[in-house]
Design an enzyme around this catalytic site. Structure first.
Site, PDB file in Angstrom:
ATOM      1  N   ALA A  69       0.838  -1.201   0.000  1.00  0.00           N
ATOM      2  CA  ALA A  69       0.000   0.000   0.000  1.00  0.00           C
ATOM      3  C   ALA A  69       0.874   1.253   0.000  1.00  0.00           C
ATOM      4  O   ALA A  69       0.491   2.277  -0.563  1.00  0.00           O
ATOM      5  CB  ALA A  69      -0.906   0.004   1.230  1.00  0.00           C
ATOM      6  N   GLN A 176      -7.524   0.368   5.692  1.00  0.00           N
ATOM      7  CA  GLN A 176      -8.140  -0.006   6.973  1.00  0.00           C
ATOM      8  C   GLN A 176      -9.621  -0.372   6.828  1.00  0.00           C
ATOM      9  O   GLN A 176     -10.263  -0.711   7.823  1.00  0.00           O
ATOM     10  CB  GLN A 176      -7.994   1.140   7.983  1.00  0.00           C
ATOM     11  CG  GLN A 176      -6.576   1.359   8.481  1.00  0.00           C
ATOM     12  CD  GLN A 176      -6.096   0.266   9.436  1.00  0.00           C
ATOM     13  OE1 GLN A 176      -6.798  -0.714   9.705  1.00  0.00           O
ATOM     14  NE2 GLN A 176      -4.888   0.415   9.937  1.00  0.00           N
ATOM     15  N   SER A 194      -4.248  -3.013   0.667  1.00  0.00           N
ATOM     16  CA  SER A 194      -3.143  -3.862   1.120  1.00  0.00           C
ATOM     17  C   SER A 194      -3.666  -5.247   1.472  1.00  0.00           C
ATOM     18  O   SER A 194      -4.746  -5.381   2.050  1.00  0.00           O
ATOM     19  CB  SER A 194      -2.487  -3.235   2.356  1.00  0.00           C
ATOM     20  OG  SER A 194      -1.470  -4.077   2.835  1.00  0.00           O
ATOM     21  N   HIS A 196      -2.074  -7.509   3.512  1.00  0.00           N
ATOM     22  CA  HIS A 196      -1.745  -8.002   4.859  1.00  0.00           C
ATOM     23  C   HIS A 196      -2.681  -7.482   5.945  1.00  0.00           C
ATOM     24  O   HIS A 196      -2.635  -7.945   7.078  1.00  0.00           O
ATOM     25  CB  HIS A 196      -0.285  -7.680   5.219  1.00  0.00           C
ATOM     26  CG  HIS A 196      -0.013  -6.266   5.581  1.00  0.00           C
ATOM     27  ND1 HIS A 196      -0.126  -5.792   6.864  1.00  0.00           N
ATOM     28  CD2 HIS A 196       0.368  -5.200   4.840  1.00  0.00           C
ATOM     29  CE1 HIS A 196       0.183  -4.515   6.899  1.00  0.00           C
ATOM     30  NE2 HIS A 196       0.473  -4.123   5.670  1.00  0.00           N
ATOM     31  N   THR A 232       8.143  -9.072 -12.665  1.00  0.00           N
ATOM     32  CA  THR A 232       7.686 -10.423 -12.967  1.00  0.00           C
ATOM     33  C   THR A 232       6.378 -10.678 -12.229  1.00  0.00           C
ATOM     34  O   THR A 232       6.296 -10.431 -11.027  1.00  0.00           O
ATOM     35  CB  THR A 232       8.741 -11.456 -12.526  1.00  0.00           C
ATOM     36  OG1 THR A 232       9.957 -11.167 -13.197  1.00  0.00           O
ATOM     37  CG2 THR A 232       8.290 -12.874 -12.855  1.00  0.00           C
ATOM     38  N   CYS A 318       4.330   9.612  14.362  1.00  0.00           N
ATOM     39  CA  CYS A 318       4.610  11.009  14.070  1.00  0.00           C
ATOM     40  C   CYS A 318       3.552  11.895  14.689  1.00  0.00           C
ATOM     41  O   CYS A 318       2.366  11.612  14.618  1.00  0.00           O
ATOM     42  CB  CYS A 318       4.614  11.234  12.576  1.00  0.00           C
ATOM     43  SG  CYS A 318       4.744  12.956  12.118  1.00  0.00           S
TER      44      CYS A 318
END
Lengths: 369, 85
Positions: A69, A176, A194, A196, A232, A318
């Site tokens: 992502a 999310q 994403s 995962h 690939t 952050c």
């Protein structure tokens, strides 16, 4: 160890792992090769892309596999900037993932203006503010679909519609939201996903790009899975991601019911602790529980829980002045709560016993204060 | 006067201050600015021993630090702090 950090990443579903292993060991040829094994790989990949396109309700040519992502977020902003160099203005929110802020920050260093869409007192995007922020040279509005700290489901559909009226591209980070809630990409031009975060493997993400959107590839090297990104073709990863999405779709109701029950159990337990304040956001997904323990430093609190076998997170790394959480401050207006917030990420894999243990350790921790 | 800015490209507070920094640069061309990236310029950043909060503005006169401004500030607040350094 008890894992309550499913919003950070999820374990690989064994069924997804089996699919990955099966394809990667059995259908391993390069899908760009013209021989029979290559054609077999291409057929498998085409089937995976079709599952993904169906899940998101977009044309199959909109699916651009990436390595993550993070890459997709960078691709969206930098790819658009390269394609439309006269458009030098970008709008983001304070809730974005570091990779989106990083891409916008990179553009800012190249001389782009970057504005931040304000939040309402409920912690949701101020949709009407888009009308005043959007300029003739606005390149893209990029807004995450879910606040990763409080879990608030943001009004991305309304924002996308507003951007369409202004003829400005709209990009959203769905990372999310996928596997946790429904969405409508009708007016969305680009989206980031994403694997995962939805019990798929790490190492694959998607940039969804509608056919009418022009973009310049960041990785050149010829046609691969798509013409937009050279590499690939990762047959196994594509099949695994497609399988993870299929399972998320087929088991959506069952998973949500479990998560809602665990969420309610956590909330009931937190309410028993006088030192704990629940930071309840509007339209929050039950997969997220955000709470504060005023007077504690999250890094010390998290260490206590980790030492007692429980893993979860606080706010993003952050921060601005006073290290306060932008999300928590937006919905509470309270600095003490915003600098002492914690985030649980719940899953259908979370058990009643795990929540009981968490609440017990929490009570012990509060007792030490 | 030299202003050393330590920020990170992934930090929203740093990003939201970019316009402020550019505006002050334009208004006060007599000041010298040096910008370091927290991650990419580790060797240059380390001697300043900054904490967890960024951005950090280190004001130097005659190579000596005279003021340190930490975190997100409005244009008027940052300019005022710098003028009073």
């Amino acid at each position: 160890m008890i894992y309550l950090d499913y919003s950070a990443t999820t374990p690989l579903d064994p069924r997804v792992a089996a699919k990955w292993m099966d394809v990667e060991t059995r259908v391993y040829a390069n899908a760009n090769s013209a021989h029979a094994l290559g054609l077999a790989s291409k057929a498998i990949n085409d089937a995976s892309l079709a599952v993904m396109a169906g899940f998101f309700g977009v044309p199959v040519e909109s699916i651009i596999p990436t390595a993550s992502a993070v890459e997709a977020n960078n691709f969206a902003l930098k790819g658009l900037a390269l394609k439309y160099p006269k458009k030098r203005h970008v709008i983001v929110s304070a809730l974005e993932h570091a990779s989106l802020i990083g891409a916008a920050g990179y553009l800012a260093h190249q001389g782009y203006d970057v504005d931040t869409l304000p939040l309402t007192p409920q912690g949701l995007y101020d949709v009407e503010a888009l009308d005043t922020l959007i300029r003739p040279d606005t390149l893209v509005v990029s807004l995450t679909a879910v606040d990763s700290e409080t879990g608030s489901r943001q009004p991305i559909e309304s924002c996308a519609e507003r951007c369409r009226l202004h003829h400005v591209f709209f990009h959203t980070d769905l990372t999310q939201l996928v596997g946790k809630g429904s969405f409508d990409l009708s007016h969305v031009d680009l989206a980031t996903v994403s694997a995962h975060k939805v019990y798929g493997p790490k190492g694959i993400g998607l940039l969804i790009k509608k056919p009418h959107v022009g973009i310049v590839p960041l990785l050149h090297g010829g046609h691969s899975v798509t013409p937009w990104r050279a590499s690939t073709p990762p047959n196994g990863l594509l099949a695994a991601f497609a399988e993870a999405l299929r399972l998320a779709h087929d088991e959506a109701d069952q998973r949500l019911a479990i998560v809602q029950a665990r969420h309610d159990q956590v909330i009931a337990g937190l309410r028993q602790q006088s030192r704990v304040t629940i930071n309840q956001a509007s339209q929050a997904l039950p997969h997220f529980v955000n709470f504060s323990i005023v007077g504690t430093r999250p890094e010390e609190g998290l260490r206590y829980f980790s030492d007692h076998g429980i893993c979860f997170s606080s706010k993003s790394a952050c921060s601005g002045q006073d290290e306060k959480s932008v999300s928590v401050y937006a919905i509470t207006g309270d600095e003490a709560l915003a600098i002492s917030s914690y985030r649980l990420g719940l899953s259908h894999l979370t058990t009643v016993t795990e929540i009981e243990t968490f609440l017990s350790v929490l009570a012990d921790y509060v007792g030490t204060l | 006067m030299t202003i050393i800015v330590i920020s990170a490209v992934w930090c929203h507070a740093c990003l939201s201050m970019r316009k402020t920094i550019n505006a002050i640069k334009t208004k006060h061309p007599e000041w010298t600015w040096i910008e370091y990236d927290l991650d990419l310029d580790e060797d240059q950043v380390a001697p300043f021993k900054i904490g967890k909060i960024i951005p950090v503005f280190i004001v130097q006169k005659n190579n000596t630090e005279v003021k340190r401004i930490v975190g997100e500030h409005s244009l008027s607040a940052l300019e005022s702090e710098l003028l009073n350094a």
